[in-house]
Scaffold this motif. Structure first.
Motif, PDB file in Angstrom:
ATOM      1  N   LEU A   1      -2.857  35.408  11.325  1.00  0.00           N
ATOM      2  CA  LEU A   1      -3.966  34.734  11.965  1.00  0.00           C
ATOM      3  C   LEU A   1      -4.858  34.899  11.951  1.00  0.00           C
ATOM      4  N   MET A   2      -4.845  36.798  12.155  1.00  0.00           N
ATOM      5  CA  MET A   2      -6.339  37.408  11.770  1.00  0.00           C
ATOM      6  C   MET A   2      -7.123  37.569  10.587  1.00  0.00           C
ATOM      7  N   VAL A   3      -6.022  37.682   9.577  1.00  0.00           N
ATOM      8  CA  VAL A   3      -6.764  37.739   8.200  1.00  0.00           C
ATOM      9  C   VAL A   3      -6.853  36.494   7.752  1.00  0.00           C
ATOM     10  N   ASP A   4      -6.500  35.415   7.832  1.00  0.00           N
ATOM     11  CA  ASP A   4      -6.989  33.961   7.696  1.00  0.00           C
ATOM     12  C   ASP A   4      -8.619  33.621   8.569  1.00  0.00           C
ATOM     13  N   THR A   5      -8.799  34.394   9.611  1.00  0.00           N
ATOM     14  CA  THR A   5      -9.721  34.018  10.331  1.00  0.00           C
ATOM     15  C   THR A   5     -10.792  34.938   9.366  1.00  0.00           C
ATOM     16  N   ILE A   6     -10.655  35.848   9.300  1.00  0.00           N
ATOM     17  CA  ILE A   6     -11.093  36.946   8.855  1.00  0.00           C
ATOM     18  C   ILE A   6     -11.976  35.729   7.161  1.00  0.00           C
ATOM     19  N   ALA A   7     -10.583  35.520   6.475  1.00  0.00           N
ATOM     20  CA  ALA A   7     -11.193  35.065   5.244  1.00  0.00           C
ATOM     21  C   ALA A   7     -12.255  33.541   5.298  1.00  0.00           C
ATOM     22  N   GLN A   8     -11.419  32.110   6.280  1.00  0.00           N
ATOM     23  CA  GLN A   8     -12.328  31.290   6.754  1.00  0.00           C
ATOM     24  C   GLN A   8     -14.307  31.772   6.969  1.00  0.00           C
ATOM     25  N   ALA A   9     -14.484  33.777   7.664  1.00  0.00           N
ATOM     26  CA  ALA A   9     -15.417  33.419   8.370  1.00  0.00           C
ATOM     27  C   ALA A   9     -16.083  34.071   7.176  1.00  0.00           C
ATOM     28  N   SER A  10     -15.394  34.449   6.137  1.00  0.00           N
ATOM     29  CA  SER A  10     -16.347  35.274   4.979  1.00  0.00           C
ATOM     30  C   SER A  10     -17.572  34.967   4.961  1.00  0.00           C
ATOM     31  N   THR A  11     -17.641  33.880   4.505  1.00  0.00           N
ATOM     32  CA  THR A  11     -18.732  32.644   4.103  1.00  0.00           C
ATOM     33  C   THR A  11     -19.878  32.378   5.518  1.00  0.00           C
ATOM     34  N   MET A  12     -19.697  32.385   6.506  1.00  0.00           N
ATOM     35  CA  MET A  12     -20.199  31.960   7.846  1.00  0.00           C
ATOM     36  C   MET A  12     -21.039  33.243   8.733  1.00  0.00           C
ATOM     37  N   ASP A  13     -22.110  33.187   9.221  1.00  0.00           N
ATOM     38  CA  ASP A  13     -23.178  33.840   9.823  1.00  0.00           C
ATOM     39  C   ASP A  13     -22.262  33.909  10.943  1.00  0.00           C
ATOM     40  N   ARG A  14     -23.001  34.960  12.016  1.00  0.00           N
ATOM     41  CA  ARG A  14     -22.575  35.808  13.235  1.00  0.00           C
ATOM     42  C   ARG A  14     -22.128  34.793  13.743  1.00  0.00           C
ATOM     43  N   ALA A  15     -22.904  33.564  14.518  1.00  0.00           N
ATOM     44  CA  ALA A  15     -22.945  32.908  14.605  1.00  0.00           C
ATOM     45  C   ALA A  15     -21.110  31.997  14.801  1.00  0.00           C
ATOM     46  N   GLY A  16     -21.292  31.575  14.024  1.00  0.00           N
ATOM     47  CA  GLY A  16     -19.933  30.976  13.436  1.00  0.00           C
ATOM     48  C   GLY A  16     -18.956  31.462  13.252  1.00  0.00           C
ATOM     49  N   ALA A  17     -19.113  32.506  12.871  1.00  0.00           N
ATOM     50  CA  ALA A  17     -17.714  33.633  13.228  1.00  0.00           C
ATOM     51  C   ALA A  17     -17.015  33.820  13.563  1.00  0.00           C
ATOM     52  N   LEU A  18     -17.969  34.116  15.135  1.00  0.00           N
ATOM     53  CA  LEU A  18     -17.711  34.275  16.240  1.00  0.00           C
ATOM     54  C   LEU A  18     -17.006  33.256  17.086  1.00  0.00           C
ATOM     55  N   ALA A  19     -17.309  32.328  16.718  1.00  0.00           N
ATOM     56  CA  ALA A  19     -17.453  30.870  17.416  1.00  0.00           C
ATOM     57  C   ALA A  19     -15.574  30.681  16.565  1.00  0.00           C
TER      58      ALA A  19
END
Length: 714
Positions: free
Chosen positions: A253-271
């Motif tokens: 899930l950690m890898v999936d999270t980083i992959a999904q958040a790779s195109t997001m800014d800080r706010a989206g990635a942190l959420a």
């Protein structure tokens, strides 16, 4: 004073530089809820102060910050999902506040900066490390992933591939390793650490370092094009699948999270990080792995307290009986700084013992873990001898001869005649009653069991067995010696098999009966390895233990517990032993052992074993296989707890984890039962009650199930 809390403070130095100090009560700093709250309050005050031009962040202790306060997790993770999300969002916001301070920040890192401690360093603009720095994000070892911004900031700082390797393995990294990937900006000596941080923040204030650009990089999407992104995350997912397997959801899930958040800014990635952290917090694997951490702390704390009461220091040891086990014990003692005499009655055994110690050291040298000087000093600390006179100065003697009560009693009686009156005598026995062996001694109060597990240098556990007449001082000294050897000691009371083997042999008995009922032993091994998670299935484990050893131990257990552990007619273990199929030690047991063309070891199901067993016609589903093996083990563990053989369920779980390799994601035998639910476990056991006494639950367990209780709590 700019800010004063109970856990941290901020003062104004010269040139408008603020110094933020973490200084909690006790020996280390942690991110408990109060520390997080104070950090948030401090940031609000510093942000409003126009005098401040920059800040350095450091600890007043030899360590920086060891991470979150894990003792709070049980209560927190029992909350509803929305309340955990609110907590993690509020906590991670405090780290955002550090990152958003209106001036440059430099953190000085020495000692441990782990988990939340590492995440705080990532929230700062610049990082300087001392020589003792150990930096990392080990949350995966608790069944979690970073939750205070680690999955967002670290990939943007050192690259997604490096970051995912750091987080999926959970290892610590020293300053130089962190510098090599860009996790820190400089490494200096301890005495120059504060000056280096001050110099760096002054350069940032003067515009010599573009700290705003560095900060902006951590808050923007990852700089990966489509092809780079696909390759990076596909590789990471494959690595995690190979190393972690299916039982550990956190790295996946950690890898999936980083992959999904790779195109997001800080706010989206942190959420997204907040949301997925909560998903992991609710998994059985996280509960089990956090439980292991807490139990490990309990066991270590208990051991240290016992060791402090010892009146006798162990500065000279002796091992009786060389060979592989004796050589392993002598090596472990010597490599940790206790000179050790290794005595045997024949030179060939001594040569084998020295070969075992030398082989361990040579493998260490090949991996760069052991220096030539360390190898030489260790080997010179092991003195082989055929004479009893060489052990006269030993403060402790560990008997490790053949597993036969009459032989052991004879050797122990001889030992007592050749050692000092206050020397401690131990037996490395796996099943034989300590009280029985003590009958051969004139001073049984200085005698106890010291059960090592093979291979000695790898297995963390030492089972210390208290006999009826063993003194407290003897136990304290042996606990201290075990800790000095780098082992985890767990003290148990005497009975045949003690704790670990007493619960292991009902598991083996369940396996034997299942095979007699027609199960294919390879199918059983596959289920217990791939689905339950054991490192070895029962047939493979029996081959490693040795079918001769297992058959002998089964006899000891049958004598000790005839109502439950009587020998089984046509037991496959006995049939193989009688056919001189001893397992790995002579190349054939349930499996045949050989090497392939490249010299790599391999095992193949043995036709000879199938011929001896005869019946492999039945087909059992995975749930039945698991139940038929695990119910006897669980029931015997419950009996050990109820009889006071082991002091607590947590210690029993750690003993099975460290002594047998119980699957960590299940947390131990009592955590396994709690996770299943005691009422459900009783119902399951009752459905197999027709198989005999090993499947009968105790009245105490039945009562706990009825009352909705657990063995370990949250």
């Amino acid at each position: 004073m700019l800010y004063q809390g109970q856990k941290l403070s901020a003062t104004l130095l010269e040139d408008g530089i603020a110094e933020i100090l973490f200084d909690a009560d006790g020996s280390v700093n942690k991110f408990d809820r109060q520390t997080v709250s104070e950090m948030s309050q401090m940031c609000e005050q510093l942000s409003a102060n126009s005098e401040i031009k920059g800040a350095i962040v450091r600890s007043t202790k030899p360590v920086f910050i060891v991470g979150a306060d894990i003792t709070e997790f049980g209560e927190l993770f029992a909350l509803p999902d929305d309340e955990i999300v609110a907590w993690i969002a509020k906590t991670s916001h405090a780290f955002d506040q550090v990152e958003d301070l209106p001036f440059p920040t430099v953190v000085a890192i020495d000692g441990f900066a782990l988990g939340g401690g590492c995440e705080l360093t990532l929230a700062c603009d610049l990082r300087v490390a001392g020589p003792n720095a150990q930096i990392g994000l080990p949350e995966v070892k608790l069944g979690l992933m970073p939750g205070f911004g680690g999955t967002v900031r670290l990939p943007r700082l050192i690259g997604a591939d490096n970051a995912m390797e750091w987080m999926s393995l959970g290892n610590n990294h020293d300053g130089q390793a962190a510098l090599a990937v860009g996790a820190v900006d400089a490494v200096v000596s301890s005495e120059k650490l504060i000056d280096a941080a001050l110099s760096m923040v002054k350069d940032a204030i003067a515009g010599k370092i573009n700290w705003q650009a560095r900060r902006a990089q951590k808050q923007a999407p990852l700089k990966l094009n489509k092809n780079e992104s696909a390759m990076c995350f596909a590789t990471a997912k494959a690595m995690v699948a190979a190393k972690a397997g299916k039982h550990y959801p956190a790295p996946h899930l950690m890898v999936d999270t980083i992959a999904q958040a790779s195109t997001m800014d800080r706010a989206g990635a942190l959420a997204l990080e907040n949301k997925n952290f909560v998903v992991l917090a609710k998994t059985d694997a996280a509960k089990a792995q956090i439980g292991i951490f807490m139990a490990d702390q309990l066991v270590k704390s208990k051991g240290k307290k016992q060791a402090k009461t010892a009146s006798k220091a162990i500065n000279q040891a002796a091992v009786l009986g060389a060979g592989i086990m004796g050589g392993g014990i002598a090596y472990q003692s010597a490599v940790k700084g206790t000179p050790t005499v290794m005595k045997d009655i024949n030179q060939a055994a001594l040569d084998l013992g020295l070969k075992e110690a030398s082989g361990i050291l040579q493998k260490g040298m090949a991996r760069g873990k052991v220096s030539p000087a360390k190898m030489a000093s260790t080997l010179t600390s092991i003195v082989p001898t055929l004479e009893y006179s060489a052990i006269e100065q030993a403060a402790i003697v560990v008997e490790a001869v053949v597993e036969n009560p009459k032989v052991k009693q004879s050797v122990l009686a001889e030992v007592e005649q050749h050692v000092a009156d206050d020397a401690i005598i131990c037996s490395n026995t796996s099943t034989i009653s300590i009280d029985l062996l003590a009958e051969s001694l004139k001073k049984p109060q200085r005698f106890c069991g010291m059960h090592f597990f093979n291979p000695v240098h790898r297995m963390p556990l030492v089972e210390i067995i208290r006999g009826e007449k063993t003194s407290d001082d003897t136990i304290a000294a042996v606990v201290a010696y075990s800790l000095k050897m780098g082992k985890t000691p767990i003290v148990v009371n005497d009975c045949p098999g003690f704790l670990v083997n007493r619960v292991l042999f009902p598991y083996f008995a369940g396996f034997s009966q299942l095979v007699l009922d027609g199960a294919d032993f390879t199918a059983v091994d596959k289920v217990m390895e791939k689905q339950f998670g054991w490192p070895m299935g029962p047939a493979y484990l029996l081959d490693v233990v040795g079918l001769d050893t297992a058959d002998h131990a089964a006899g000891v257990m049958a004598d000790g517990f005839p109502e439950r552990m009587q020998k089984i007619d046509k037991d496959p273990v006995a049939l193989l032993y009688q056919a001189n199929r001893l397992g790995q030690k002579n190349g054939g047991g349930f499996y045949n052992y050989s090497t392939d063309k490249r010299g790599r070891p391999q095992k193949d199901a043995a036709p000879e074993a199938y011929a001896l067993i005869e019946n492999t016609s039945a087909d059992f589903d995975a749930e039945t296989i698991i139940a038929r093996l695990m119910i006897p083990m669980a029931n015997e563990a419950v009996r050990c707890l109820e009889e006071g053989i082991v002091a607590s369920a947590a210690e029993a779980d750690m003993a099975l984890l460290y002594g047998l390799g119980f699957p960590p994601f299940r947390g131990g035998i009592f955590r396994y039962m709690d996770t299943l639910g005691l009422a459900k476990f009783v119902e399951l056991a009752d459905s197999f009650a027709h198989l005999g006494s090993l499947y009968q639950v105790t009245d105490g367990l039945r009562e706990k199930a009825k009352n909705g209780e657990t063995y370990l709590g949250q």
